[in-house]
Scaffold this active site. Structure first.
Site, PDB file in Angstrom:
ATOM      1  N   GLU A  43       0.848  -1.197   0.000  1.00  0.00           N
ATOM      2  CA  GLU A  43       0.000   0.000   0.000  1.00  0.00           C
ATOM      3  C   GLU A  43       0.884   1.249   0.000  1.00  0.00           C
ATOM      4  OE1 GLU A  43      -3.478   1.965   2.853  1.00  0.00           O
ATOM      5  OE2 GLU A  43      -2.080   0.493   3.665  1.00  0.00           O
ATOM      6  N   HIS A  44       1.828   1.302   0.927  1.00  0.00           N
ATOM      7  CA  HIS A  44       2.796   2.399   1.000  1.00  0.00           C
ATOM      8  C   HIS A  44       4.198   1.808   0.871  1.00  0.00           C
ATOM      9  CE1 HIS A  44      -0.569   3.391   3.832  1.00  0.00           C
ATOM     10  NE2 HIS A  44      -0.558   4.533   3.169  1.00  0.00           N
TER      11      HIS A  44
END
Length: 435
Positions: free
Chosen positions: A330-331
């Site tokens: 996601e990050h």
């Protein structure tokens, strides 16, 4: 504190990496049986089912589902001035970035007298979900509302769980963020029942065409159950951070960033991928001292020691890139020498944060990027929330008689080759000579 996964000297095929890399257990399918009766109840009983669900799950029964305008106004008036300034800056930067995502209609001249126009049309009505739970997320109001507004969505509604400590209304900071953005249709409803309320509608609330925003496993399950009746952005799972770092990285920065995501949820994933044993050791030492000093020490400890988090040791930077591309975080932070060049080689991530001065928390609030991002490896095929999430492309075909005559024989030929002569007959009805 972080478990260690040593991949040095091992083959790094995509199949092997998908089986080896840490992931949170997040079985949306198993939650479907729990949310199905809740969603059916909302479909059948509307607002009464939503109020009953609030009493059951949130331990408070709101005096009304829709938050009154006076409550929204009071929340903004009483908002801490420093928080207001921070939210206003977050909104300003998000609007700058998302304004550049707006698509314009494109007309393609296929032949003389024949055009195909791609029109970009916003969805009619959107339900934006803002979670409650372990934290307060006014930033999620910003990240959902701004791209929807810039896309031109005409009707926006926000839902957030009612709070025992706030007279049954959503948290006042969330309400203040809505007021700052000019959103006046806000509902005190959370969980799977909120998604069902948006999907089916209820007294005073028209059904929506699209639901966006993160939530817990029951929100994700309700989205899966109701997808088709409504569009959804994604089935969001627990938050993730992966950091690709080499010996040049600052161990304190890395440790702080791993903790920043771990404090979201005991299931949050914090993954460090590095070719430096020395850095891994230094990060471990930093974590040992920093975790005990953080506010949410139990939550952070659970996340960092869980099966979803790890230090992944690799032979070199190329191997590290193979790992992070397979993981599709996601990050993803890049804390290496020549970080920009390394970041340019990343193919799979929700968002990439480049160098020592771009922590994920910047993106959570004030980078201008969107923080509603694909989780659970879905960044290999999906994007984060954007203006495009709220737009639909419609092809408009406009041919003159001459333009149809030019290509009509090909249409008839292809129709007959597919054994669909009626398709060809629709052209012959206009151009009998092609029969």
């Amino acid at each position: 504190m972080l478990p260690v996964l040593d991949l040095r000297g091992r083959p790094l095929s995509l199949r092997d990496l998908r089986g080896a890399l840490p992931r949170a257990e997040f079985d949306v399918e198993a939650a479907l049986s729990a949310v199905a009766p809740i969603c059916d109840d909302v479909r059948l009983r509307g607002s009464q089912a939503l109020l009953d669900a609030a009493e059951r799950f949130d331990r408070v029964r709101p005096s009304s589902l829709r938050v009154p305008a006076a409550v929204l106004s009071r929340a903004l008036t009483e908002l801490d001035p420093a928080v207001r300034r921070a939210l206003e800056e977050s909104i300003r930067r998000a609007r700058l970035v998302h304004a550049d995502q707006r698509r314009s209609d494109k007309v393609t001249v296929v032949a003389s007298g024949g055009t195909v126009t791609e029109r970009w049309v916003p969805v009619d009505r959107v339900g934006l979900y803002v979670p409650g739970g372990l934290a307060v997320y006014p930033s999620s109001v910003v990240m959902n509302v701004v791209p929807a507004q810039i896309a031109g969505v005409g009707s926006l509604a926000v839902a957030s769980p009612p709070q025992v400590d706030h007279d049954g209304w959503p948290h006042p900071t969330i309400l203040a963020a809505c007021a700052l953005l000019g959103v006046d249709e806000v509902y005190a409803m959370g969980g799977a029942q909120a998604i069902a309320g948006f999907a089916h509608g209820f007294e005073g609330c028209d059904p929506v065409t699209l639901v966006t925003g993160p939530g817990n496993i029951y929100v994700a399950a309700a989205k899966r159950l109701l997808k088709g009746l409504i569009g959804i952005d994604a089935e969001a799972g627990p938050t993730e951070i992966a950091i690709l770092a080499d010996a040049t990285a600052d161990a304190g920065h890395v440790a702080a960033d791993l903790i920043s995501q771990a404090e979201h949820d005991p299931l949050a994933a914090s993954v460090l991928v590095t070719d430096s044993v020395e850095l891994a050791g230094a990060v471990g030492s930093e974590l040992a001292s920093r975790v005990v000093a953080t506010k949410h020490v139990e939550r952070v400890t659970s996340a960092l020691t869980g099966r979803q988090s790890a230090v992944v040791l690799v032979d070199d930077l190329d191997a590290g890139l193979a790992v992070v591309n397979a993981y599709a975080a996601e990050h993803l932070e890049i804390q290496t020498a020549d970080a920009a060049a390394v970041a340019a080689r990343v193919r799979n991530a929700g968002a990439v944060f480049v160098g020592p001065w771009s922590p994920v928390s910047l993106g959570d609030y004030c980078a201008g990027s969107n923080h509603v991002l694909p989780t659970g490896g879905s960044a290999v095929h999906s994007s984060g929330l954007s203006v495009q999430s709220f737009l639909r492309g419609i092809h408009v075909v406009d041919y003159s008689e001459a333009a149809l005559r030019e290509v009509g024989a090909h249409v008839v030929t292809l129709a007959r080759s597919e054994d669909l002569p009626g398709h060809g007959d629709a052209v012959i009805a206009r151009l009998p000579e092609l029969g």
